[in-house]
Scaffold this motif. Structure first.
Motif, PDB file in Angstrom:
ATOM      1  N   VAL A 100      76.076   4.498  38.468  1.00 25.59           N
ATOM      2  CA  VAL A 100      76.769   3.652  39.437  1.00 25.59           C
ATOM      3  C   VAL A 100      76.546   2.189  39.075  1.00 25.59           C
ATOM      4  CG1 VAL A 100      76.538   5.370  41.273  1.00 25.59           C
ATOM      5  CG2 VAL A 100      74.844   3.534  41.073  1.00 25.59           C
ATOM      6  N   ALA A 101      77.455   1.334  39.544  1.00 26.93           N
ATOM      7  CA  ALA A 101      77.372  -0.112  39.333  1.00 26.93           C
ATOM      8  C   ALA A 101      77.210  -0.779  40.693  1.00 26.93           C
ATOM      9  CB  ALA A 101      78.622  -0.621  38.625  1.00 26.93           C
ATOM     10  N   PRO A 102      75.960  -1.030  41.138  1.00 26.88           N
ATOM     11  CA  PRO A 102      75.750  -1.625  42.462  1.00 26.88           C
ATOM     12  C   PRO A 102      76.498  -2.950  42.620  1.00 26.88           C
ATOM     13  CG  PRO A 102      73.689  -0.810  41.563  1.00 26.88           C
ATOM     14  CD  PRO A 102      74.693  -0.739  40.458  1.00 26.88           C
ATOM     15  N   GLY A 103      77.227  -3.069  43.715  1.00 28.55           N
ATOM     16  CA  GLY A 103      77.968  -4.290  43.974  1.00 28.55           C
ATOM     17  C   GLY A 103      79.167  -4.496  43.086  1.00 28.55           C
ATOM     18  N   GLY A 104      79.458  -3.517  42.210  1.00 24.06           N
ATOM     19  CA  GLY A 104      80.594  -3.658  41.319  1.00 24.06           C
ATOM     20  C   GLY A 104      80.330  -4.523  40.105  1.00 24.06           C
ATOM     21  N   GLY A 105      79.070  -4.948  39.895  1.00 27.81           N
ATOM     22  CA  GLY A 105      78.752  -5.833  38.789  1.00 27.81           C
ATOM     23  C   GLY A 105      78.407  -5.098  37.517  1.00 27.81           C
ATOM     24  N   GLU A 106      77.733  -5.797  36.600  1.00 24.72           N
ATOM     25  CA  GLU A 106      77.442  -5.249  35.284  1.00 24.72           C
ATOM     26  C   GLU A 106      76.154  -4.446  35.250  1.00 24.72           C
ATOM     27  OE1 GLU A 106      80.067  -5.825  33.191  1.00 24.72           O
ATOM     28  OE2 GLU A 106      80.691  -6.735  35.086  1.00 24.72           O
ATOM     29  N   ASN A 204      70.474  -7.968  33.112  1.00 22.80           N
ATOM     30  CA  ASN A 204      71.335  -6.941  33.690  1.00 22.80           C
ATOM     31  C   ASN A 204      72.289  -6.392  32.650  1.00 22.80           C
ATOM     32  OD1 ASN A 204      70.109  -7.658  36.015  1.00 22.80           O
ATOM     33  ND2 ASN A 204      71.839  -8.799  36.856  1.00 22.80           N
ATOM     34  N   ARG A 205      72.371  -5.067  32.502  1.00 23.52           N
ATOM     35  CA  ARG A 205      73.182  -4.500  31.441  1.00 23.52           C
ATOM     36  C   ARG A 205      74.060  -3.380  31.953  1.00 23.52           C
ATOM     37  NH1 ARG A 205      69.727  -4.446  26.000  1.00 23.52           N
ATOM     38  NH2 ARG A 205      68.524  -6.284  26.350  1.00 23.52           N
ATOM     39  N   HIS A 670      89.157 -13.987  37.854  1.00 25.91           N
ATOM     40  CA  HIS A 670      87.803 -13.655  37.420  1.00 25.91           C
ATOM     41  C   HIS A 670      87.054 -12.928  38.540  1.00 25.91           C
ATOM     42  CE1 HIS A 670      85.750 -15.154  33.662  1.00 25.91           C
ATOM     43  NE2 HIS A 670      84.827 -14.365  34.172  1.00 25.91           N
ATOM     44  N   GLY A 671      86.150 -12.013  38.154  1.00 28.15           N
ATOM     45  CA  GLY A 671      85.251 -11.374  39.100  1.00 28.15           C
ATOM     46  C   GLY A 671      84.039 -12.252  39.356  1.00 28.15           C
ATOM     47  N   GLU A 672      83.634 -12.366  40.611  1.00 30.52           N
ATOM     48  CA  GLU A 672      82.556 -13.301  40.940  1.00 30.52           C
ATOM     49  C   GLU A 672      81.215 -12.888  40.344  1.00 30.52           C
ATOM     50  OE1 GLU A 672      81.374 -13.640  45.007  1.00 30.52           O
ATOM     51  OE2 GLU A 672      81.596 -11.498  45.439  1.00 30.52           O
ATOM     52  N   HIS A 673      81.014 -11.594  40.061  1.00 28.36           N
ATOM     53  CA  HIS A 673      79.734 -11.131  39.529  1.00 28.36           C
ATOM     54  C   HIS A 673      79.793 -10.850  38.031  1.00 28.36           C
ATOM     55  CE1 HIS A 673      78.347 -10.999  43.572  1.00 28.36           C
ATOM     56  NE2 HIS A 673      79.008  -9.914  43.927  1.00 28.36           N
ATOM     57  N   ASP A 674      80.775 -11.392  37.360  1.00 26.61           N
ATOM     58  CA  ASP A 674      80.931 -11.139  35.927  1.00 26.61           C
ATOM     59  C   ASP A 674      79.830 -11.859  35.154  1.00 26.61           C
ATOM     60  OD1 ASP A 674      81.746 -10.673  33.349  1.00 26.61           O
ATOM     61  OD2 ASP A 674      83.797 -11.371  33.632  1.00 26.61           O
ATOM     62  N   THR A 675      78.911 -11.090  34.537  1.00 28.39           N
ATOM     63  CA  THR A 675      77.901 -11.685  33.670  1.00 28.39           C
ATOM     64  C   THR A 675      78.190 -11.384  32.206  1.00 28.39           C
ATOM     65  OG1 THR A 675      76.459  -9.747  33.965  1.00 28.39           O
ATOM     66  CG2 THR A 675      76.113 -11.626  35.432  1.00 28.39           C
ATOM     67  N   ASN A 676      79.288 -10.723  31.940  1.00 28.52           N
ATOM     68  CA  ASN A 676      79.744 -10.509  30.582  1.00 28.52           C
ATOM     69  C   ASN A 676      80.440 -11.787  30.085  1.00 28.52           C
ATOM     70  OD1 ASN A 676      81.313  -9.757  28.323  1.00 28.52           O
ATOM     71  ND2 ASN A 676      81.353  -7.630  28.974  1.00 28.52           N
ATOM     72  N   LEU A 701      87.774 -12.795  42.448  1.00 23.88           N
ATOM     73  CA  LEU A 701      87.720 -11.514  43.148  1.00 23.88           C
ATOM     74  C   LEU A 701      86.286 -11.214  43.549  1.00 23.88           C
ATOM     75  CD1 LEU A 701      90.171  -9.410  40.953  1.00 23.88           C
ATOM     76  CD2 LEU A 701      90.634 -10.624  43.089  1.00 23.88           C
ATOM     77  N   HIS A 702      86.076 -11.024  44.831  1.00 23.60           N
ATOM     78  CA  HIS A 702      84.734 -10.793  45.359  1.00 23.60           C
ATOM     79  C   HIS A 702      84.287  -9.353  45.105  1.00 23.60           C
ATOM     80  CE1 HIS A 702      84.872 -14.746  47.155  1.00 23.60           C
ATOM     81  NE2 HIS A 702      85.983 -14.433  47.819  1.00 23.60           N
ATOM     82  N   ASP A 703      82.983  -9.182  44.948  1.00 23.31           N
ATOM     83  CA  ASP A 703      82.378  -7.862  44.726  1.00 23.31           C
ATOM     84  C   ASP A 703      82.912  -7.186  43.468  1.00 23.31           C
ATOM     85  OD1 ASP A 703      80.785  -7.989  47.069  1.00 23.31           O
ATOM     86  OD2 ASP A 703      82.506  -7.385  48.270  1.00 23.31           O
ATOM     87  N   GLU A 704      83.260  -7.983  42.485  1.00 23.14           N
ATOM     88  CA  GLU A 704      83.717  -7.455  41.208  1.00 23.14           C
ATOM     89  C   GLU A 704      82.946  -8.117  40.076  1.00 23.14           C
ATOM     90  OE1 GLU A 704      85.540  -4.953  41.033  1.00 23.14           O
ATOM     91  OE2 GLU A 704      87.066  -4.942  42.608  1.00 23.14           O
ATOM     92  N   GLY A 705      82.794  -7.371  38.979  1.00 21.87           N
ATOM     93  CA  GLY A 705      82.209  -7.922  37.780  1.00 21.87           C
ATOM     94  C   GLY A 705      83.282  -8.114  36.731  1.00 21.87           C
TER      95      GLY A 705
END
Length: 731
Positions: A100-106, A204-205, A670-676, A701-705
Motif C-alpha cells: 500500500v501507499a499511505p496517503g497516496g505518496g511514494e 521514502n521509496r 502536480h501531486g502535492e506529495h510527489d517526492t519523485n 492534486l491533494h493526497d497524491e504523489g
C-alpha cells in the motif's frame, strides 16, 4: 568462513522488519453494488485456481478485493483508503500479502491479511520514513520476502565506499530558486559517482531503483561485528546508519525472526523474485534502470553466484527449476530483445552454461509466469505495443559438452480478447488468470482455462461499460514516423469520432513517462475526454521508449536527449503532413518524463504548438537532482547525466535554461506529495511563465504523489486538462 569471504562482509545496521498487528479494517465486507465503470487488475490466484485476490477501484481508490473466477460474490479485504499497488497470495493459501501507499505518496509498506479479511497486519515499512515492497513467497508459504528501505540517520549524508560522505553542494545550491526544498521532508543532492556508483542515503521509496553497479561488484554482503556472520536472524543496533536496503524473509505469524536474504548499500533496487525449492538460493533483481541484473544469492552465507543482465520492465524476472539446477530467466543479455533463457547452475549457484529457450524476432519477452510445480510457463510478448500470449511445457534438461543447456520447448498460442496483457497469475492444469487491458475496455481480470477461450470474470467491468452509453471508445491505429536522422519511431493515433474523412483536426501530441515506458493500445480516460471535445490524440514512442529494442532505449542517453526533443517535432510534422492534424491547432502534453519533454518541446520548438500541459514534469534538471529522492537521482544519472560531471549538459537540456523561448499558455499539474519529481519543478516554471506575461496555471492534486490514484483527482485532472486544451485550440 573463508577469510576472503569474511573480508567482503559489512555490518548491517538497519533493523529487520517486525510484523505489527492491525485492527480489522472498518467497513462492510459484503459485496457492494458495483460502480460503473471501474477497473480490476494485478490478480493473484489461490493454490486451487478457484479464487483470486486483485486490486479494484470501484470505490474510487485502488483497494484489495477477493472473488471467485466463476462467481459474482466478491469481498473487500481492506477498507482503508490507502491505495494498493501489489498483491501476492501465498502458495499454501493462508495469507494474502499486498503493498500500500499511505496517503497516496511514494512511501510504501507491505501488509498481509487472511483470505477472510481477518488478522490484518503490517509486515514491513511501519516505521516513519521507511519504505518496503513485496518479493516472492517461500514455496511452502511459510514466509514472504520483503525489501526494506530505511531513511538515513542524518539527512544529506551517505556512505561512499564505506566511509562517511557529504557532497559539496555550493556550486549547485547557489543556482537554485527560493523554495526548491519545500517538499515532503529534507532534500538531498546527489554527490560524486565512482565507477561503481554513489552510495547515497535513501529516504521514502517506492520500488527503489538506484545506484549504478560496476561489472565486478557483487551484492553488499552482510555480517556481524568484524565481518563474522553471527546468526541468521538479523537485528539492528543503536549505531544504525539506516542507509541500506535489506531483503528479508518474514513470517506473517511473527513466530520466527526475519531471515536476511540479501542486502545492498546505498540507493539501489533489490527484489527477491524467487527462492529455490530446497531453500538454498534466492533469485534477486538489482541495479538501476537500464542496467538491471539477476543475481543468484546463496542464502546460507549470502554469497553471490551467477550474475546475468536482465531487461527493464516487469520485476518478476524468472524462477528456479524444481531441481534448482536450471534458472529460467527473462533477459536481454547480449541481445537486442528480451528472450527466455535457460541458465544451467552448478551446486554453488554458479553458471555452467546458458541457451535461448524461446525468442521472437523484433519482440520483447515482457511477462513470464510459472505453474506451482515449475513445469509449465506462460510468456507474453510485446509486439510493437500489443501483446501475444503463449504457454509452453518446460522440457526435461541435460547439459551438452560445453555446459550449454539443450532445449526443446514448443509453445502454444493463446488467443486474447483484448490488446494487452498486464499480468499473468499461476499457470498449470487449471489454466491461468490474466489481467487484460485494451482500447475498448477498462482493466479487467480474465480466466483462461486450458484449450478454451478466455472468460471475463463476472466482477470485472463489461466491455460495454467502459464508458457511458453514446460515445464508445476509439480504437487507435499504429503509426511509424521517421525522425529527421532516419530513426523509425512508433505510436498510436486516436481519431475523434464523427470527424469528416480528410479534414485535419486539432491534435494533442501526448508523451508517456519513463523515458523507458511505451505507449500501448489501452483505454485511457484522458484520451477519451479529449476525443469527446473533438481533439485527436497522437501518442508516440520517441527514442528512449521500450518495446523497440535495447538500441532504441539507449538512443536518448546523454546528448541523445536533444534528438528525443526533435522527435516530438518530427511526430507532429508526421501527423500534419499525412493530413490528420491541423498545423495551426497542435498541443503537447505529457506526464513525468513526458512532462519534461512537453516543456522542452515548447521552448525548443516554440512556433509549433499553441499550448502545453506538463504533468509532474522536470523543468530544471539541476533542481530536479537536488530535490528528488537520492535513489531516483542515482538512477536518473545514468539516463540524463551526472549533476556534477555533466552539469553543463544538464543545464543545456533544462527547459528553464530557455524559458525566454516559451511563447504559449502553459498548464502544469502536480501531486502535492510527489517526492519523485518535486512539486517545485512545476511551481518554478509556472512562476517564470507568469513573470513573462504568459497565461500559466498550476493545478495541485491533494493526497497524491507521482501517480494519481484517486478517482476524484483523476477526474479533476483530465477535465481541467481537456478544458485547457479545448479553450486554447478552439478557433
Amino acid at each position: 568462513m573463508a577469510a576472503d569471504t569474511r573480508d567482503r562482509l559489512t555490518v548491517l545496521t538497519s533493523a529487520a522488519p517486525v510484523p505489527v498487528p492491525l485492527a480489522d479494517a472498518a467497513g462492510l465486507r459484503d459485496t457492494p453494488q458495483p460502480l460503473v465503470p471501474h477497473g480490476c487488475w494485478y490478480p493473484s490466484a489461490d493454490p486451487t485456481g478457484e479464487y483470486v485476490a486483485f486490486i479494484c477501484d470501484r470505490s474510487g481508490v485502488p483497494q484489495l478485493w477477493k472473488g471467485p473466477v466463476n462467481g459474482t460474490e466478491i469481498h473487500l479485504l481492506d477498507a482503508d483508503p490507502d491505495p494498493v499497488t501489489e498483491v501476492a497470495w501465498s502458495p499454501d493459501g493462508r495469507w494474502i500479502a499486498y503493498t500500500v501507499a499511505p496517503g497516496g505518496g511514494e512511501h510504501t509498506r507491505v501488509l498481509c491479511v487472511r483470505p477472510d479479511g481477518t488478522d490484518r497486519r503490517i509486515l514491513a515499512g511501519a516505521d516513519v520514513g521507511s519504505s518496503a515492497y513485496l518479493g516472492c513467497w517461500a514455496r511452502d508459504g511459510s514466509a514472504v520476502a520483503v525489501t526494506v528501505a530505511e531513511p538515513p540517520a542524518s539527512v544529506g549524508r551517505g556512505t561512499h565506499r564505506g566511509a562517511p560522505y557529504a557532497p559539496d553542494r555550493g556550486a549547485v545550491l547557489a543556482q537554485l530558486p527560493a523554495g526548491w526544498a519545500e517538499r515532503d521532508g529534507p532534500a538531498t543532492l546527489l554527490g560524486e559517482l565512482g565507477e561503481a556508483g554513489e552510495l547515497g542515503s535513501p529516504r521514502n521509496r517506492q520500488t527503489p531503483v538506484g545506484g549504478p553497479v560496476g561489472p565486478g561488484d557483487g551484492l553488499t554482503l552482510v555480517g556481524g561485528p568484524g565481518g563474522e556472520w553471527d546468526g541468521r536472524a538479523a537485528t539492528g543496533g543503536p549505531e544504525a546508519t539506516r542507509d541500506r536496503l535489506g531483503a528479508y524473509l518474514v513470517d506473517p505469524e511473527g513466530t520466527r525472526a526475519p531471515v536476511l536474504v540479501a542486502a545492498e548499500a546505498g540507493a539501489a533496487t533489490l527484489r527477491v523474485c524467487d527462492l529455490s525449492e530446497d531453500g538454498r538460493f534466492a533469485l534477486v533483481r538489482r541495479g538501476p534502470r537500464g542496467r538491471r541484473e539477476a543475481v543468484v544469492s546463496r542464502i546460507a552465507d549470502l554469497g553471490t553466484g551467477c550474475v546475468f543482465r536482465v531487461a527493464d520492465g516487469d520485476p518478476w524476472i524468472g524462477r528456479f527449476s524444481p531441481d534448482h539446477r536450471t534458472l529460467w530467466l527473462r533477459s536481454d543479455h547480449e541481445r537486442e530483445f528480451a528472450a527466455l533463457l535457460a541458465v544451467r547452475l552448478d551446486t554453488d549457484g554458479e553458471r555452467l552454461g546458458a541457451s535461448v529457450e524461446i525468442e521472437r524476432e523484433g519482440s520483447d519477452l515482457e511477462l513470464l509466469a510459472f505453474s506451482d510445480d515449475g513445469r509449465t510457463a506462460a510468456v507474453a510478448w510485446n509486439a510493437r505495443g500489443a501483446s501475444e500470449l503463449q504457454t509452453l511445457s518446460l522440457p526435461a534438461r541435460r547439459a551438452g559438452i560445453s555446459g550449454a543447456v539443450i532445449a526443446t520447448a514448443v509453445p502454444r498460442d493463446v488467443p486474447l480478447p483484448h490488446e494487452v496483457v498486464t499480468r499473468i497469475s499461476r499457470t498449470g492444469p487449471g489454466g491461468m488468470v490474466l489481467a487484460l487491458s485494451g482500447s475498448q475496455r477498462r482493466p479487467g481480470v480474465w480466466w483462461a482455462p486450458p484449450e478454451a477461450p478466455s472468460v471475463r470474470t463476472p466482477w470485472s467491468s463489461r466491455d460495454e461499460d467502459a464508458v457511458p452509453a453514446g460515445r464508445p471508445p476509439v480504437r487507435p491505429v499504429p503509426l511509424r514516423p521517421i525522425a529527421r536522422d532516419g530513426l523509425p519511431l512508433g505510436g498510436w493515433y486516436y481519431r475523434a469520432p464523427g470527424r469528416t474523412a480528410g479534414r485535419p483536426a486539432p491534435c494533442v501530441i501526448h508523451l508517456h513517462g519513463g523515458p523507458e515506458e511505451q505507449e500501448r493500445p489501452v483505454f485511457d480516460p484522458l484520451y477519451h475526454e479529449l476525443l469527446g471535445r473533438g481533439v485527436d490524440v497522437f501518442a508516440p514512442d520517441v527514442r528512449g521508449s521500450s518495446g523497440w529494442g535495447r538500441s532504441f532505449v539507449d538512443a536518448d542517453l546523454g546528448g541523445g536527449r536533444f534528438a528525443a526533443i526533435d522527435d516530438v517535432a518530427d511526430c507532429a510534422a508526421h501527423v500534419v503532413l499525412t493530413g490528420r492534424a491541423d498545423p495551426t491547432r497542435l498541443a503537447v502534453m505529457g506526464r513525468s518524463y513526458g512532462g519534461y519533454l512537453t516543456l522542452a518541446s515548447l521552448v525548443w520548438h516554440p512556433e509549433l504548438f499553441r499550448t502545453g500541459v506538463a504533468v509532474c514534469g522536470m523543468s530544471d534538471l539541476g533542481t530536479f537532482f537536488a530535490g528528488t529522492e537520492p535513489w531516483i537521482a542515482e538512477s536518473a544519472a545514468h539516463k540524463y547525466g551526472h549533476p556534477e560531471h555533466d552539469r553543463e549538459l544538464l543545464r543545456s537540456l533544462s527547459p528553464m535554461s530557455r524559458i525566454d523561448e516559451l511563447r504559449v499558455p502553459l498548464l502544469a499539474v502536480h501531486g502535492e506529495h510527489d517526492t519523485n519529481v518535486p512539486l517545485s519543478e512545476s511551481t518554478q516554471v509556472v512562476h517564470a511563465a507568469q513573470e513573462r506575461g504568459l497565461a500559466a496555471e498550476l493545478l495541485t492534486l491533494h493526497d497524491e504523489g507521482h501517480e494519481f490514484r484517486r478517482a476524484d483527482n483523476r477526474r479533476l485532472f483530465r477535465r481541467t486538462a481537456a478544458d485547457w486544451v479545448e479553450r486554447h485550440l478552439s478557433g
